[in-house]
Design a protein around this motif. Structure first.
Motif, PDB file in Angstrom:
ATOM      1  N   VAL A  65     -26.265  31.591 -59.589  1.00  0.00           N
ATOM      2  CA  VAL A  65     -25.362  30.494 -59.229  1.00  0.00           C
ATOM      3  C   VAL A  65     -23.936  30.997 -59.076  1.00  0.00           C
ATOM      4  O   VAL A  65     -23.228  30.649 -58.117  1.00  0.00           O
ATOM      5  N   LEU A  66     -23.485  31.857 -60.013  1.00  0.00           N
ATOM      6  CA  LEU A  66     -22.125  32.390 -59.931  1.00  0.00           C
ATOM      7  C   LEU A  66     -21.938  33.244 -58.670  1.00  0.00           C
ATOM      8  O   LEU A  66     -20.878  33.228 -58.043  1.00  0.00           O
ATOM      9  N   PHE A  67     -22.998  33.963 -58.292  1.00  0.00           N
ATOM     10  CA  PHE A  67     -22.924  34.804 -57.090  1.00  0.00           C
ATOM     11  C   PHE A  67     -22.688  33.945 -55.845  1.00  0.00           C
ATOM     12  O   PHE A  67     -21.803  34.240 -55.030  1.00  0.00           O
ATOM     13  N   PHE A  68     -23.452  32.865 -55.706  1.00  0.00           N
ATOM     14  CA  PHE A  68     -23.307  32.020 -54.511  1.00  0.00           C
ATOM     15  C   PHE A  68     -21.980  31.255 -54.521  1.00  0.00           C
ATOM     16  O   PHE A  68     -21.356  31.071 -53.478  1.00  0.00           O
ATOM     17  N   LEU A  69     -21.537  30.827 -55.695  1.00  0.00           N
ATOM     18  CA  LEU A  69     -20.233  30.184 -55.766  1.00  0.00           C
ATOM     19  C   LEU A  69     -19.108  31.160 -55.446  1.00  0.00           C
ATOM     20  O   LEU A  69     -18.104  30.790 -54.824  1.00  0.00           O
ATOM     21  N   SER A  70     -19.283  32.414 -55.839  1.00  0.00           N
ATOM     22  CA  SER A  70     -18.280  33.449 -55.528  1.00  0.00           C
ATOM     23  C   SER A  70     -18.178  33.672 -54.023  1.00  0.00           C
ATOM     24  O   SER A  70     -17.080  33.886 -53.497  1.00  0.00           O
ATOM     25  N   ILE A  71     -19.318  33.604 -53.330  1.00  0.00           N
ATOM     26  CA  ILE A  71     -19.308  33.747 -51.873  1.00  0.00           C
ATOM     27  C   ILE A  71     -18.487  32.627 -51.234  1.00  0.00           C
ATOM     28  O   ILE A  71     -17.668  32.865 -50.337  1.00  0.00           O
ATOM     29  N   ILE A  72     -18.694  31.405 -51.722  1.00  0.00           N
ATOM     30  CA  ILE A  72     -17.956  30.256 -51.178  1.00  0.00           C
ATOM     31  C   ILE A  72     -16.460  30.391 -51.457  1.00  0.00           C
ATOM     32  O   ILE A  72     -15.617  30.170 -50.566  1.00  0.00           O
ATOM     33  N   PRO A  79      -9.270  35.040 -44.898  1.00  0.00           N
ATOM     34  CA  PRO A  79      -9.635  34.726 -43.497  1.00  0.00           C
ATOM     35  C   PRO A  79     -10.766  35.630 -43.012  1.00  0.00           C
ATOM     36  O   PRO A  79     -10.579  36.525 -42.188  1.00  0.00           O
ATOM     37  N   ILE A  80     -11.968  35.406 -43.537  1.00  0.00           N
ATOM     38  CA  ILE A  80     -13.112  36.266 -43.214  1.00  0.00           C
ATOM     39  C   ILE A  80     -14.319  35.403 -42.881  1.00  0.00           C
ATOM     40  O   ILE A  80     -14.339  34.194 -43.116  1.00  0.00           O
ATOM     41  N   SER A  81     -15.367  36.071 -42.374  1.00  0.00           N
ATOM     42  CA  SER A  81     -16.615  35.383 -42.023  1.00  0.00           C
ATOM     43  C   SER A  81     -17.490  35.215 -43.261  1.00  0.00           C
ATOM     44  O   SER A  81     -17.273  35.842 -44.301  1.00  0.00           O
ATOM     45  N   TRP A  82     -18.528  34.377 -43.129  1.00  0.00           N
ATOM     46  CA  TRP A  82     -19.475  34.196 -44.231  1.00  0.00           C
ATOM     47  C   TRP A  82     -20.211  35.499 -44.523  1.00  0.00           C
ATOM     48  O   TRP A  82     -20.489  35.809 -45.698  1.00  0.00           O
ATOM     49  N   TYR A  83     -20.536  36.236 -43.486  1.00  0.00           N
ATOM     50  CA  TYR A  83     -21.267  37.491 -43.703  1.00  0.00           C
ATOM     51  C   TYR A  83     -20.425  38.483 -44.487  1.00  0.00           C
ATOM     52  O   TYR A  83     -20.913  39.127 -45.421  1.00  0.00           O
ATOM     53  N   LEU A  84     -19.150  38.627 -44.120  1.00  0.00           N
ATOM     54  CA  LEU A  84     -18.288  39.564 -44.841  1.00  0.00           C
ATOM     55  C   LEU A  84     -18.072  39.102 -46.277  1.00  0.00           C
ATOM     56  O   LEU A  84     -18.000  39.923 -47.205  1.00  0.00           O
ATOM     57  N   SER A  85     -17.988  37.788 -46.492  1.00  0.00           N
ATOM     58  CA  SER A  85     -17.885  37.259 -47.849  1.00  0.00           C
ATOM     59  C   SER A  85     -19.119  37.636 -48.663  1.00  0.00           C
ATOM     60  O   SER A  85     -19.015  38.051 -49.825  1.00  0.00           O
ATOM     61  N   LEU A  86     -20.288  37.504 -48.048  1.00  0.00           N
ATOM     62  CA  LEU A  86     -21.538  37.904 -48.706  1.00  0.00           C
ATOM     63  C   LEU A  86     -21.525  39.388 -49.033  1.00  0.00           C
ATOM     64  O   LEU A  86     -21.893  39.812 -50.138  1.00  0.00           O
ATOM     65  N   LEU A  87     -21.071  40.195 -48.083  1.00  0.00           N
ATOM     66  CA  LEU A  87     -21.064  41.640 -48.263  1.00  0.00           C
ATOM     67  C   LEU A  87     -20.106  42.058 -49.374  1.00  0.00           C
ATOM     68  O   LEU A  87     -20.440  42.902 -50.219  1.00  0.00           O
ATOM     69  N   LEU A  88     -18.900  41.473 -49.388  1.00  0.00           N
ATOM     70  CA  LEU A  88     -17.913  41.810 -50.419  1.00  0.00           C
ATOM     71  C   LEU A  88     -18.431  41.466 -51.811  1.00  0.00           C
ATOM     72  O   LEU A  88     -18.308  42.273 -52.756  1.00  0.00           O
ATOM     73  N   ASN A  89     -19.018  40.291 -51.959  1.00  0.00           N
ATOM     74  CA  ASN A  89     -19.526  39.892 -53.272  1.00  0.00           C
ATOM     75  C   ASN A  89     -20.757  40.690 -53.676  1.00  0.00           C
ATOM     76  O   ASN A  89     -20.955  40.965 -54.867  1.00  0.00           O
ATOM     77  N   THR A  90     -21.576  41.063 -52.707  1.00  0.00           N
ATOM     78  CA  THR A  90     -22.729  41.901 -53.018  1.00  0.00           C
ATOM     79  C   THR A  90     -22.276  43.229 -53.606  1.00  0.00           C
ATOM     80  O   THR A  90     -22.780  43.673 -54.643  1.00  0.00           O
ATOM     81  N   VAL A  91     -21.305  43.866 -52.936  1.00  0.00           N
ATOM     82  CA  VAL A  91     -20.799  45.150 -53.431  1.00  0.00           C
ATOM     83  C   VAL A  91     -20.148  44.986 -54.798  1.00  0.00           C
ATOM     84  O   VAL A  91     -20.395  45.769 -55.729  1.00  0.00           O
ATOM     85  N   SER A  92     -19.316  43.943 -54.968  1.00  0.00           N
ATOM     86  CA  SER A  92     -18.608  43.764 -56.245  1.00  0.00           C
ATOM     87  C   SER A  92     -19.571  43.501 -57.393  1.00  0.00           C
ATOM     88  O   SER A  92     -19.403  44.035 -58.495  1.00  0.00           O
TER      89      SER A  92
END
Length: 435
Positions: A65-72, A79-92
């Motif tokens: 849940v925290l992972f998906f909320l972090s993406i949002i 100012p980024i896309s949803w995909y880049l947000s997913l990628l940044l949080n995945t790496v972090s």
């Protein structure tokens, strides 16, 4: 009070540093203009984490849940896309899980500390994460200073959605390993957590292979479409030309019918003799035995004549590239001749000529197509075989024909070269024939 100190000195810095590292690695251009977004992200995710801690959520649900909320939160903080947000949080999150796993492993191996003990002791809870956070921020600053980051164009790579799936697989694996550090929970761990995480890993693996198979099938379809399009274009041109021939044939029949009806037999005989002579001359121009090659060359000769270009064929063999499929020969000849016609049509010279030569030297078949158009610049001679590169004028179909020719020739272990001087440009295709 302990939770307040942990929030200020552990949760917020940890969230800040792990996302800072991901940004330096993937999208360094976000900084320094978006420090505010980084602070908002760090405080927001830390507050959410403490809310989950207050309600005592299970570890797996907490992380997901925290992972998906972090993406949002990331998506609306930068100012980024949803995909880049997913990628940044995945790496972090991967960095955080790996760092915490290493620290817990050494804490358990050296000091015999469990995960529960680390969480309940303020000193361990605040101090241990810095064992990986300090090296992490130093590495991030080094990346930022040296401009070392993953190429941004990779984000548009055809397998870009494969990385989040692989990352999710890694996260699930780390979560399974983390269960070893949770004591006195054997029934729940071995009969609920392990099966759920294991099934999740299997499902993610299936999703990954389905995704890769879909991409490969799409690539195959695109390659087939790309290979067929030039052939279809050539066939359409030939069909148009044959319609013209049928129209001409109908006109000739009409003339002969009228002459015979008016009993002008001598004129009819002379007309038939001239027509027969022209047919014989046309056949002698293209003595190749392959019907598709003959039809193509006849169509190209008519196209060239319409644009004031002389097209001649000099051959020493009856079969052109006997080991090659007819439609591949049509693509090679059609694309190179079309290029020559386009170049000569755009030029201002008076005499415009295309010459096609074919001969066999020992076990090597040589096809040479020469035109007397403008010289191709030396820096363009290799680039013209690259997709998207063309010497044609604006508005024409750009940079597709010659790369196709090169692919076909190389698929038969042949070679295509170009020589261009002032007033002469020659494309040569060499193909080895087994005895």
């Amino acid at each position: 009070m302990d939770n307040f100190f942990a929030f200020i000195f552990q949760s917020v810095p940890e969230a800040f540093i792990k996302l800072f590292f991901a940004i330096c690695l993937l999208k360094p251009t976000l900084l320094p203009a978006n420090w505010r977004g980084l602070v908002i992200y760090s405080i927001s995710t830390s507050i959410i984490s403490y809310i989950f801690r207050y309600f005592n959520l299970q570890m797996e649900l907490w992380i997901v849940v925290l992972f998906f909320l972090s993406i949002i939160i990331t998506r609306f903080s930068f100012p980024i896309s949803w995909y880049l947000s997913l990628l940044l949080n995945t790496v972090s999150y991967i960095v955080q899980l790996i760092g915490e796993f290493i620290i817990l492993y050494f804490a358990n191996s050296i000091f015999n500390l469990s995960l529960i003990q680390v969480q309940q002791t303020l000193t361990y809870r605040i101090g241990l994460p810095y064992l990986y956070l300090i090296p992490l921020i130093l590495l991030a600053l080094y990346f930022k200073k040296c401009h070392f980051h993953i190429k941004e164009k990779w984000v548009n790579h055809k397998y870009k959605w494969g990385l989040p799936l692989i990352s999710l697989q890694l996260v699930l694996g780390l979560m399974i390993h983390a269960l070893y550090f949770i004591p006195n929970d054997s029934y729940y761990t071995f009969f609920i957590r392990f099966p759920i995480l294991t099934i999740s890993m299997v499902l993610v693996s299936i999703m990954f292979f389905i995704y890769v198979n879909h991409i490969q099938q799409k690539e195959i379809h695109d390659h087939i479409t790309y290979a067929e399009k030039p052939l279809i274009d050539e066939l359409e041109k030939m069909i148009v030309q044959w319609r013209s021939y049928r129209h001409d044939f109908h006109n000739h029949i009409e003339v002969l019918y009228v002459l015979l009806e008016e009993e002008k037999y001598a004129e009819a005989k002379q007309y038939m003799t001239n027509l027969h002579k022209k047919v014989i001359e046309s056949q002698n121009l293209f003595p190749f035995k392959q019907p598709a090659v003959q039809a193509l060359l006849k169509a190209k000769m008519v196209q060239a004549e319409e644009k004031g270009i002389q097209l001649a064929v000099k051959n020493e063999e009856m079969l052109i590239f006997p080991q090659m499929k007819s439609y591949d020969i049509v693509l090679i000849l059609g694309n190179i001749i079309d290029n020559a016609i386009d170049v000569l049509h755009d030029s201002n010279q008076q005499l415009k000529q295309i010459e096609i030569g074919y001969k066999k030297v020992l076990n090597i078949c040589l096809l040479e197509i020469t035109n007397n158009g403008p010289q191709i610049p030396s820096d363009m001679r290799e680039k013209i075989f690259t997709k998207g590169i063309s010497t044609k004028s604006e508005g024409k179909h750009q940079g597709m024909g010659l790369p196709t020719v090169k692919e076909i020739v190389e698929s038969y272990n042949g070679e295509i070269t170009v020589n261009s001087d002032e007033g002469t440009t020659s494309f040569r295709v060499a193909l080895f024939i087994e005895s």
